[in-house]
Design a protein around this motif. Structure first.
Motif, short mmCIF file in Angstrom:
data_model
loop_
_atom_site.label_atom_id
_atom_site.label_comp_id
_atom_site.label_asym_id
_atom_site.label_seq_id
_atom_site.Cartn_x
_atom_site.Cartn_y
_atom_site.Cartn_z
N SER A 1 0.82 -1.20 0.00
CA SER A 1 0.00 0.00 0.00
C SER A 1 0.86 1.26 0.00
N GLY B 1 -8.92 -1.19 -6.22
CA GLY B 1 -9.15 -2.62 -6.01
C GLY B 1 -9.00 -3.04 -4.57
N PHE B 2 -7.94 -2.56 -3.90
CA PHE B 2 -7.71 -2.91 -2.50
C PHE B 2 -8.84 -2.43 -1.60
N TYR C 1 2.43 -13.39 0.36
CA TYR C 1 2.25 -12.04 0.89
C TYR C 1 3.52 -11.57 1.60
N THR D 1 -9.30 -10.20 -0.75
CA THR D 1 -9.31 -9.86 0.68
C THR D 1 -10.12 -10.83 1.50
N LEU E 1 -7.86 -8.53 -6.95
CA LEU E 1 -7.87 -7.55 -5.85
C LEU E 1 -9.23 -7.51 -5.16
N PHE F 1 -3.23 -12.11 -3.36
CA PHE F 1 -4.69 -11.95 -3.46
C PHE F 1 -5.28 -12.97 -4.43
N TYR G 1 -4.73 0.02 -8.37
CA TYR G 1 -4.45 -0.79 -7.18
C TYR G 1 -5.21 -0.23 -5.98
N ASN H 1 -0.77 -11.74 -13.62
CA ASN H 1 -1.63 -12.16 -12.51
C ASN H 1 -2.52 -13.30 -12.99
N ALA I 1 -12.45 -4.26 -2.30
CA ALA I 1 -12.42 -5.64 -1.80
C ALA I 1 -13.07 -5.77 -0.43
N LEU J 1 -6.03 -8.67 -12.77
CA LEU J 1 -5.63 -7.96 -11.56
C LEU J 1 -6.85 -7.48 -10.78
N ALA K 1 -0.61 -8.53 -5.08
CA ALA K 1 -1.72 -8.90 -5.96
C ALA K 1 -1.68 -10.40 -6.28
#
Length: 545
Positions: free
Chosen positions: A77, A98-99, A150, A272, A268, A436, A95, A502, A102, A264, A433
């Motif tokens: 982030s 998407g984050f 991660y 989560t 994303l 995820f 990004y 991805n 989620a 992607l 990603a």
């Protein structure tokens, strides 16, 4: 290996901070010491498995929301998204969207039912109406693999960050930094468990929001709080012109890149709700209502943060030359710290050096808190799902279970250090990603089928977890992320055949399909009584731990 350009930019940052090196080291040391004190204090209160895995379920909705924010706002982030925006403009900003989006999936479908249905891990929910041993083995395996993916991003971020700050240009020095982060995370988890990790995450969330707010304010002040002026300067300075502010700079040149963008986005938005280190946070609150409240708090805090990453990224593009960002780190991971150095007055200024030191210390805090949460999730799943319920068939004592978790922490830490050293030149947002995508492929289909489909069987669960997991990991291994490009993990070899960076576009639908197909083809009769129990428990909280 470091190139001359790498060395020049790193040395520029290093020389800017050389006279303030005691301050920089002091900031880092102060945070590490403070968090170790918190961890030791929490460790003394960790007496049972419930304390180690779930912090005794004593945290309020606000506290857990703050900790979730601290767990979620990772190096990806802070460093990766700012870097992606600085290099690719609008496409990097995707990004952030998407984050954040989620979290709606997590809130609407997963948070409350999971809190009501499980005890310590995702495996508790998945195995409730299935055959325990095979499903727990699969859940534990998936949790460990997703967590390690991660962890790669956090380790890569740590190496880049401290190298920039201390002017380290050698590969050996960067590997040593990755190893230091790994050792610290092992200490945090083995001593403090969930209580220590949660308090570290709360402190880190406050520091990160404060630091990001400071840089955002200074960047906006520089451009007279005129966002149009900021965006115009970013577009001009990037050398890309108006294209910098429009879709397509990274994900639009070819049909493959458009598919990569779609892949992607799916990863994303859906990932989560399948991330193990986020899911276990729902067990640290006393009630389902508190779990729901904690997600609401997390959405508010995380939303505010991601809005600020837009200013960070475009601010870096406006203040720094594109070539300097790439020279410092090919993936753009140092854009935010370099922007802090510039906005504070430049490489030769005291203000720039101090601001760089503060922001880098905050980012380092971010990495330590997130790696602790990830390591706790994977070691807990190994100890609770695989060791206690599969190897020991439910006969392990709480003391033995916690001891197994601590040993698993050491092993996972060693693996993460080794892989993190290899991934140090990859964009950390891109690496996250991938995690995820793996989580959405293996975990999410199984969680949703378990909670909401009465015909779901053990066979379906195994097909879904292993099918989604294996397909995602294999596609990543044979993608441009690992080989074939200058930005790949292995730059000098080329064995990729899957064109997308991805795998989500292929592996996520495959995970759902295999879960359905495995259940339909299974001769096992679903236990409708157990499903009814799970349904009542998940929706009402009756009988929840």
């Amino acid at each position: 290996m470091s190139t001359p350009a790498d060395t020049t930019v790193l040395l520029a940052a290093g020389s800017a901070t050389s006279e303030h090196r005691p301050l920089i080291i002091g900031l880092f040391a102060a945070f590490v010491v403070a968090t170790l004190v918190i961890t030791i204090w929490a460790g003394r209160q960790t007496r049972s498995a419930a304390d180690f895995y779930a912090g005794g379920r004593q945290f309020t909705g606000f506290q857990n929301g703050l900790a979730i924010s601290g767990d979620y706002m990772s190096a990806a982030s802070f460093l990766g998204i700012a870097g992606a925006i600085a290099l690719f403009g609008y496409d990097g900003f995707l990004y952030s969207i998407g984050f954040l989006v989620a979290w709606l999936v997590a809130l609407l479908l997963v948070a409350e039912p999971l809190r009501n249905s499980g005890r310590f891990t995702m495996g508790d929910v998945l195995a409730y109406r299935m055959r325990q041993r095979p499903v727990r083995t699969a859940a534990g395996t998936s949790t460990i693999v997703v967590s390690i993916f991660y962890l790669l991003a956090q380790m890569a971020g740590a190496g880049v960050l401290v190298s920039l700050l201390l002017g380290i240009t050698s590969d050996g020095g960067k590997v040593a930094i990755v190893a230091l982060v790994g050792v610290l995370m092992i200490v945090y988890v083995t001593i403090g468990g969930m209580k220590g990790t949660t308090w570290v995450q709360m402190v880190k969330a406050v520091l990160l929001i404060a630091g990001t707010l400071l840089i955002t304010f200074l960047i906006l002040l520089k451009f007279h709080f005129n966002v149009s002026e900021l965006l115009g300067a970013a577009a001009t300075n990037s050398g890309k012109g108006d294209a910098f502010l429009k879709p397509g700079l990274k994900y639009g040149a070819t049909g493959t890149s458009k598919l990569d963008f779609l892949s992607l986005g799916i990863a994303l938005v859906l990932g989560t709700a399948g991330l193990p280190h986020i899911l276990i946070r729902f067990y640290t609150v006393p009630t389902a209502k508190a779990a729901r409240k904690s997600v609401n708090w997390a959405i508010g805090i995380i939303g505010a943060f991601y809005l600020m990453t837009i200013v960070l990224g475009f601010g870096a593009a406006a203040l720094l030359k594109n070539t300097d960002i790439i020279a410092s780190n090919k993936a753009g991971n140092t854009a935010a710290p370099l922007a802090a150095l510039e906005i504070g007055g430049g490489p030769d200024s005291t203000g720039g050096a101090i601001l760089l030191a503060v922001i880098s210390a905050v980012a380092f805090a971010t990495i330590l808190a997130v790696v602790a949460g990830l390591t706790l999730a994977s070691s807990s799943s190994f100890a609770h799902d695989i060791y206690a319920n599969v190897i020991r068939r439910g006969q392990a004592t709480e003391k033995e279970e916690v001891r197994a978790a601590r040993w698993a922490t050491v092993l996972i830490g060693i693996v993460s250090i080794a892989l993190g050293a290899l991934a140090r030149d990859l964009n950390v947002a891109g690496l996250v990603a991938l995690a995820f995508a793996v989580a959405a492929s293996a975990n999410l289909p199984t969680i949703l089928y378990s909670l909401f489909w009465k015909r779901f069987t053990t066979n379906g669960a195994l097909w879904s977890i292993y099918g989604g997991l294996i397909s995602a990991v294999v596609l990543v291994l044979f993608s441009p992320v690992v080989s074939g490009k200058p930005t790949s993990m292995f730059k000098t070899v080329d064995f990729y055949w899957f064109p997308l960076e991805n795998p989500g576009l292929v592996s996520i639908p495959l995970g759902f399909l295999l879960g359905w197909l495995g259940s339909i083809l299974s001769k096992e009769e679903p236990d409708k009584g157990k499903y009814a129990e799970l349904e009542v428990k998940s929706l009402t909280g009756v009988g929840a731990h």
